[in-house]
Motif scaffolding. Sequence first.
Motif, short mmCIF file in Angstrom:
data_model
loop_
_atom_site.label_atom_id
_atom_site.label_comp_id
_atom_site.label_asym_id
_atom_site.label_seq_id
_atom_site.Cartn_x
_atom_site.Cartn_y
_atom_site.Cartn_z
N UNK A 60 12.79 -30.95 -11.71
CA UNK A 60 12.24 -30.36 -10.50
C UNK A 60 12.00 -28.87 -10.73
N UNK A 61 10.99 -28.39 -10.14
CA UNK A 61 10.66 -26.98 -10.30
C UNK A 61 10.94 -26.25 -9.00
N UNK A 62 11.56 -25.14 -9.15
CA UNK A 62 11.76 -24.31 -7.97
C UNK A 62 10.51 -23.46 -7.82
N UNK A 63 10.09 -23.32 -6.61
CA UNK A 63 8.89 -22.53 -6.35
C UNK A 63 9.22 -21.06 -6.50
N UNK A 64 8.42 -20.39 -7.25
CA UNK A 64 8.61 -18.95 -7.44
C UNK A 64 8.03 -18.24 -6.25
N UNK A 65 8.89 -17.49 -5.58
CA UNK A 65 8.43 -16.72 -4.43
C UNK A 65 7.72 -15.47 -4.94
N UNK A 66 6.50 -15.26 -4.52
CA UNK A 66 5.83 -14.03 -4.96
C UNK A 66 6.52 -12.81 -4.35
N UNK A 67 6.48 -11.73 -5.12
CA UNK A 67 7.10 -10.51 -4.62
C UNK A 67 6.32 -10.03 -3.40
N UNK A 68 7.03 -9.57 -2.42
CA UNK A 68 6.31 -9.11 -1.23
C UNK A 68 5.42 -7.92 -1.58
N UNK A 69 4.24 -7.95 -1.07
CA UNK A 69 3.29 -6.89 -1.34
C UNK A 69 3.68 -5.67 -0.50
N UNK A 70 3.79 -4.55 -1.18
CA UNK A 70 4.15 -3.33 -0.46
C UNK A 70 3.02 -2.98 0.51
N UNK A 71 3.41 -2.59 1.68
CA UNK A 71 2.41 -2.24 2.68
C UNK A 71 1.66 -1.00 2.22
N UNK A 72 0.36 -1.06 2.28
CA UNK A 72 -0.45 0.08 1.88
C UNK A 72 -0.33 1.16 2.95
N UNK A 73 -0.21 2.41 2.50
CA UNK A 73 -0.16 3.48 3.51
C UNK A 73 -1.50 3.58 4.22
N UNK A 74 -1.45 4.13 5.40
CA UNK A 74 -2.67 4.26 6.20
C UNK A 74 -3.67 5.20 5.54
N UNK A 75 -3.16 6.17 4.76
CA UNK A 75 -4.02 7.13 4.09
C UNK A 75 -3.72 7.07 2.60
N UNK A 76 -4.73 7.12 1.78
CA UNK A 76 -4.52 7.03 0.34
C UNK A 76 -3.85 8.30 -0.19
N UNK A 77 -3.21 8.16 -1.35
CA UNK A 77 -2.52 9.30 -1.93
C UNK A 77 -3.50 10.39 -2.35
N UNK A 78 -4.67 9.96 -2.80
CA UNK A 78 -5.68 10.95 -3.21
C UNK A 78 -6.08 11.83 -2.03
N UNK A 79 -6.24 11.20 -0.86
CA UNK A 79 -6.62 11.98 0.32
C UNK A 79 -5.50 12.94 0.71
N UNK A 80 -4.25 12.49 0.59
CA UNK A 80 -3.13 13.37 0.91
C UNK A 80 -3.08 14.54 -0.06
N UNK A 81 -3.32 14.27 -1.36
CA UNK A 81 -3.30 15.34 -2.36
C UNK A 81 -4.42 16.35 -2.10
#
Length: 155
Positions: A60-81
């Motif tokens: 039997x195979x155990x289902x691999x749970x995908x890693x939770x996707x980190x929530x994207x910030x509302x503003x990109x890092x480039x815009x903040x920089x």
Amino acid sequence: MYPEPARPTALERAVEVHQPTPIQPVVVQQPAPMVPVQPGHVPTVASVVLPDGRVVTGYTMTHVQPEPVAAKPAVSRAAVNVALGGVGFLAVCGGLLLLTTFITALTALITQLITLAAVIFGGWIAVQVLGSRSHGDGTTVNIRKAIFKRNHFNG
């Protein structure tokens, strides 16, 4: 006498006909008896009976749970920089503006001090050169009824 046999055409020579080979029926074997094993050492084995009677056995195979996707910030890092760079640039420009204002004020102060020193020193020199002197302490020379007292003509 006998008629000649018909020659195959080019199409008949190019096409080969194959007859399918019949599939032999699968002989179903009884699964081997299971030996009890510690559950932590060997994974469990599952058996599935298919509709045609075959038995499929596997782990039997155990289902691999995908890693939770980190929530994207509302503003990109480039815009903040870029925004932070703009704020820093404005702060530097403000400081440079204050610095130039300070240098301009300091230049005006130094100019006024030099002008004041020139006026005071020039006034002191004028008083020394053109100042009033008493006529009693100089040497008097009478030439043709003219009186010279220390480079002043009194006639």
